[in-house]
Enzyme design. Structure first.
Site, PDB file in Angstrom:
ATOM      1  N   TRP A  66     104.060  31.132 117.112  1.00  0.00           N
ATOM      2  CA  TRP A  66     104.263  31.279 118.553  1.00  0.00           C
ATOM      3  C   TRP A  66     104.771  32.653 118.956  1.00  0.00           C
ATOM      4  O   TRP A  66     104.632  33.058 120.095  1.00  0.00           O
ATOM      5  CB  TRP A  66     105.254  30.219 119.058  1.00  0.00           C
ATOM      6  CG  TRP A  66     106.593  30.231 118.356  1.00  0.00           C
ATOM      7  CD1 TRP A  66     106.973  29.425 117.328  1.00  0.00           C
ATOM      8  CD2 TRP A  66     107.697  31.088 118.620  1.00  0.00           C
ATOM      9  NE1 TRP A  66     108.256  29.732 116.932  1.00  0.00           N
ATOM     10  CE2 TRP A  66     108.728  30.746 117.716  1.00  0.00           C
ATOM     11  CE3 TRP A  66     107.943  32.113 119.547  1.00  0.00           C
ATOM     12  CZ2 TRP A  66     109.960  31.398 117.691  1.00  0.00           C
ATOM     13  CZ3 TRP A  66     109.172  32.765 119.522  1.00  0.00           C
ATOM     14  CH2 TRP A  66     110.161  32.407 118.601  1.00  0.00           C
ATOM     15  N   GLU A 104     102.159  33.934 105.183  1.00  0.00           N
ATOM     16  CA  GLU A 104     103.178  34.893 105.649  1.00  0.00           C
ATOM     17  C   GLU A 104     104.319  34.050 106.171  1.00  0.00           C
ATOM     18  O   GLU A 104     104.236  33.453 107.237  1.00  0.00           O
ATOM     19  CB  GLU A 104     102.579  35.801 106.725  1.00  0.00           C
ATOM     20  CG  GLU A 104     103.392  37.057 106.946  1.00  0.00           C
ATOM     21  CD  GLU A 104     104.431  36.874 108.037  1.00  0.00           C
ATOM     22  OE1 GLU A 104     105.608  36.686 107.677  1.00  0.00           O
ATOM     23  OE2 GLU A 104     104.069  36.904 109.217  1.00  0.00           O
ATOM     24  N   ARG A 123     113.259  43.358 118.808  1.00  0.00           N
ATOM     25  CA  ARG A 123     111.905  43.012 119.250  1.00  0.00           C
ATOM     26  C   ARG A 123     111.814  41.496 119.429  1.00  0.00           C
ATOM     27  O   ARG A 123     112.208  40.723 118.561  1.00  0.00           O
ATOM     28  CB  ARG A 123     110.852  43.477 118.236  1.00  0.00           C
ATOM     29  CG  ARG A 123     110.383  44.886 118.430  1.00  0.00           C
ATOM     30  CD  ARG A 123     109.081  45.191 117.691  1.00  0.00           C
ATOM     31  NE  ARG A 123     109.080  44.769 116.304  1.00  0.00           N
ATOM     32  CZ  ARG A 123     109.658  45.441 115.316  1.00  0.00           C
ATOM     33  NH1 ARG A 123     110.322  46.558 115.552  1.00  0.00           N
ATOM     34  NH2 ARG A 123     109.579  45.001 114.082  1.00  0.00           N
TER      35      ARG A 123
END
Length: 489
Positions: free
Chosen positions: A160, A264, A292
């Site tokens: 997401w 990942e 971030r």
């Protein structure tokens, strides 16, 4: 205050299941809501796909696999170039979706769109550069041919937190290699994926290419889609980005079919600041590496390991930098930190911060959730943190920077490597010899030296240990969708 999608964007936003080049409702007719995390209000309802939708999507991908594999590399490259150009032309709309459903400040959302388009561009360029091998065998009795061909239909499960970057990083190399795919977007942020999938669908249709090359099944239950597909022998590839726990479950499900997998997974990135570091640069890099997407990235710096001789000054400067950040809805001017993705994320961050402070940590700035609509937590700096605190040992996925001190390089490496994760490490030092030692000794698949960002479309992205298998990005990212075939002539 409600912030609906702009009417012009909402009018052209697909919200269904994409199967064989056609958008339609879920077979069950079910839908689920997509929220704006900056307001906690519903944006739109999306088709809630199930086993039937998943199987039909794989039917389409399997039927298109042969024709797409035989499509020339140049045609695949031209398709990806056109998708890249369309994404850049519609960057404002895509960024608005990223902000609306994920909460990122618009500047970050625009940067993500550019980053995503670069993957499409890169793999468009690589589609015509799939190497093989031809040579005479050493014995001189025959010749050896090594071909690389598409592995086959792929299931791509995206997270997401980077809804446009992750679909680009998975779909682009799959298409460049000649693989068809079924995409399962994240339940929390499916809108961006659906919008980009429509761009790809339209470009395939404009070129009269196979309609089942890219299929998308949004769902409120990932297991409902993944389980039947992983059990289907026609599926030959799985790519997943998400938590280590879910990744391990998917690996177990993929084992009976011996699927090619790319994983990942989670991280717990150390950010090392040595005594000779440029502290201004280190603080700038720390804010970049930590904040971030409000700290909700797998490569976010999670532990700030700072030499004792500069720890106080580094913490002072980092506190000032965090205090200057502007918290708010991502669509508002001047906002630099958006919301967390959902209420449970705020609750978890508050929990680990409270556990750290109960253990003696000092809150230098932030440390709590503001009283406002949406899912917010203030940018937080903690000092005097125990290395055993959960905020250090677990992936926080929030805007919290715990500072832990070390006395020498050996201790720094021991602390940095003392985790089951190994996705990325950051280090600030001016000692070239130390840089080379860190490159050899840090247990991470990616290392940032004197910079707070490592991701690049042309470089391999991935980790060691429980942070994953395989790589995305660069030449290695293309190899993940190809299998070598040896021919003896």
């Amino acid at each position: 205050m409600s912030r609906p999608l702009p009417p012009a964007l909402a009018a052209h936003l697909p919200t269904g299941v994409l199967v064989d080049g056609r958008w339609r409702p879920a077979r069950s007719g079910a839908t689920f809501e997509v929220e704006d995390p900056g307001t906690a209000r519903t944006l739109v309802e999306v088709a809630d796909g199930d086993e039937d939708d998943a199987r039909e999507a794989l039917d389409a991908a399997a039927d298109a696999a042969g024709p797409w594999r035989r499509t020339s590399p140049r045609v695949r490259a031209d398709l990806l170039r056109a998708v890249d150009e369309a994404m850049r032309a519609r960057a404002q709309d895509i960024a608005a979706l990223v902000t609306a459903e994920g909460g990122k400040p618009l500047a970050e959302a625009r940067a993500e769109v550019a980053y995503a388009a670069e993957y499409v561009r890169w793999y468009g360029e690589q589609a015509v550069r799939v190497d093989g091998l031809a040579r005479r065998a050493p014995a001189g009795t025959h010749h050896q041919l090594v071909l690389r061909r598409p592995v086959g239909p792929a299931l791509l499960i995206s997270p997401w937190n980077f809804p446009v970057a992750m679909i680009a990083r998975k779909v682009a190399p799959a298409l460049a290699a000649g693989c068809t795919c079924v995409v399962k977007p994240a339940q929390l942020t499916p809108l961006t994926t659906l919008y980009v999938a429509e761009i790809i669908r339209a470009e395939l249709a404009a070129r009269d290419l196979p309609t089942g090359v890219v299929n998308v099944v949004p769902t409120s239950s990932a297991r409902r889609v993944s389980e039947p597909l992983l059990a289907d022998p026609r599926l030959r590839k799985l790519s997943f980005t998400g938590s280590t726990e879910v990744g391990a479950t998917l690996l177990a499900a993929a084992a009976p079919s011996v699927l090619r997998t790319s994983m990942e997974l989670g991280g717990n990135a150390p950010f090392l600041v040595f005594e000779d570091a440029d502290l201004d640069a280190a603080v700038e890099g720390a804010v970049q590496a930590k904040m971030r997407n409000s700290g909700q990235t797998c490569v976010a710096a999670n532990r700030f390991l700072v030499h004792a001789s500069v720890a106080d000054e580094f913490a002072r400067r980092l506190t000032t930098a965090f205090a200057d950040l502007v918290l708010g809805h991502g669509a508002d001017d001047g906002v630099t930190v958006g919301p967390l993705i959902q209420r449970s994320a705020v609750e978890r961050v508050a929990e680990v911060v409270a556990q750290a402070t109960d253990g003696g940590a000092r809150v230098r700035t932030g440390g709590d959730a503001p009283d406002r609509d949406g899912y917010f937590f203030r940018p937080t700096v903690l000092t005097e943190v125990s290395p055993d605190a959960r905020v250090v040992t677990e992936e926080t996925f929030g805007p919290v920077a715990p500072v832990v001190t070390f006395d020498d390089e050996d201790e720094a490496l021991r602390l940095a490597n003392g985790t089951p994760f190994g996705l990325v490490s950051y280090a600030y030092t001016r000692d070239v010899g130390r840089v080379m030692r860190l490159a050899e000794e840090l247990e991470a698949g990616m290392i940032g030296i004197n910079r707070g960002m490592v991701s690049d479309a042309s470089a391999p992205f991935g980790g060691l240990k429980t942070s994953g298998l395989g790589r995305e990005g660069g030449e290695l990212g293309l190899e993940e969708y190809l299998e070598p075939v040896y021919v003896a002539l």
